[in-house]
Design a protein around this motif. Structure first.
Motif, short mmCIF file in Angstrom:
data_model
loop_
_atom_site.label_atom_id
_atom_site.label_comp_id
_atom_site.label_asym_id
_atom_site.label_seq_id
_atom_site.Cartn_x
_atom_site.Cartn_y
_atom_site.Cartn_z
N ASN A 64 -19.82 8.76 13.59
CA ASN A 64 -20.74 9.65 12.89
C ASN A 64 -22.06 9.75 13.65
O ASN A 64 -23.01 9.03 13.37
N GLY A 153 -7.14 4.59 10.95
CA GLY A 153 -6.95 5.09 9.61
C GLY A 153 -5.51 5.11 9.14
O GLY A 153 -5.24 5.27 7.95
N THR A 231 -12.52 1.30 -0.40
CA THR A 231 -11.43 2.04 0.23
C THR A 231 -11.75 2.15 1.72
O THR A 231 -12.88 1.86 2.15
N SER A 233 -12.33 4.73 3.33
CA SER A 233 -13.36 5.75 3.53
C SER A 233 -14.74 5.30 3.07
O SER A 233 -15.75 5.79 3.57
N THR A 234 -14.78 4.37 2.10
CA THR A 234 -16.06 4.01 1.49
C THR A 234 -16.55 2.61 1.83
O THR A 234 -17.67 2.24 1.48
#
Length: 306
Positions: A64, A153, A231, A233-234
């Motif tokens: 990111n 992932g 998760t 993603s988090t």
């Protein structure tokens, strides 16, 4: 002889001029010393602020870049520096975070000479490298083979069944002996991570005595219970569900390190499996400081180079 007093009067006048000149000189030196000191202290503060901001921004890499730039600006502002220009670049091998900042500093004695302010500037550059060694950072006792089809992932089996079985997976090599053998050490290494240093090139023995489902399930479940709602993603970077695994070859020699988000553990005996997802992240670690220091398996360290 009457001319001698006239000479004395002229010398007295010269002394007054000399003293006045020296006073001006010393005032100028005061201006120089005091204001240079102020400028130096401000630049030190600026350098520290921008270095910390650049290192903080690197924690959001490699996935990111926009978040990394925002973090640089946010941390710089928290350290009292609003005027900062962050950038992130990549050459395909390593990522670089740059931060440039300036600060206007009010002057004091120098105002006598018409100088009201001066600018100081600083630049921070952080390079990211794949880690070549890890210490005290949640290394768990599973050997991983990095297959060609692995992607970040994707859900994969990290440990499958009894020692020496793979269950069709490309990644699971079985448990490793980290600090000793046996179920108790194996379980503790899963729960808390191995504390000593492991570097690329080290050979880690396999531990065929440790691969029983009870310690595996208890150790993994302990970590999951520390952050049950996370998760892939988090998850935050300090979550207990993120572990570091050695990437090894068939001779159990360490090739590098990978980060894994633990998804779960299930089954008994030869059907006991641990699942997770490989991820990319920045951690504290060793590197020899070159862009070819270690194979890239998604675990990086950030180094301040300027």
């Amino acid at each position: 002889m009457g001319w001698l007093p006239c000479i004395g009067k002229n010398q007295q006048g010269s002394a007054v001029v000399l003293v006045a000149t020296l006073i001006g000189f010393f005032i100028g030196m005061c201006a120089l010393v005091v204001d240079l000191g102020i400028l130096y202290l401000n630049r030190v503060e600026l350098v520290n602020a921008i270095d910390a901001a650049a290192l903080a921004g690197a924690q959001d890499l490699p996935d990111n870049m926009e978040a990394a730039k925002a973090a640089v600006a946010r941390y710089a502002l928290a350290n009292g520096q609003a005027n900062v220009s962050p950038s992130v670049s990549s050459d395909g091998r390593e990522l670089v975070v740059n931060a440039v900042a300036t600060r206007e500093v009010p002057l004091f004695f120098a105002r006598i000479f018409g100088l009201q302010t001066a600018n100081v500037s600083a630049t921070a550059t952080v390079h990211m490298y794949a880690v070549s060694g890890i210490k005290n950072l949640c290394i768990v006792p599973w050997g991983i083979h990095w297959g060609n089809n692995i992607t970040y992932g994707t859900l994969l089996t990290l440990k499958h069944g009894a020692y020496g079985t793979t269950g069709g997976t490309e990644v699971a090599y079985g448990p490793l002996s980290l600090g000793g053998t046996g179920a108790s050490i194996y379980k503790n290494n899963i729960m808390y991570g191995y504390a000593a240093t492991i570097k690329i090139g080290d050979t880690i023995p396999a531990d065929s005595t440790a691969n029983i489902s009870g310690p595996t399930s208890e150790g993994v479940q302990y970590r999951i219970n520390q952050d049950p709602s996370a998760t892939f993603s988090t998850v935050s970077s300090n979550s207990a569900r993120i572990v570091i695994v050695p990437v090894i070859d068939s001779a159990f020699k360490v090739q590098g390190f990978a980060a894994v988000f633990l998804e779960g553990v299930a089954g008994q005996g030869i059907n006991n499996i641990v699942t997770g997802r490989f991820m990319q992240m920045v951690i504290p670690g060793d590197t020899d400081g070159t862009d070819s220091s270690a194979a890239d398996y998604g675990v990086y360290t950030a180094k301040l180079v300027k």
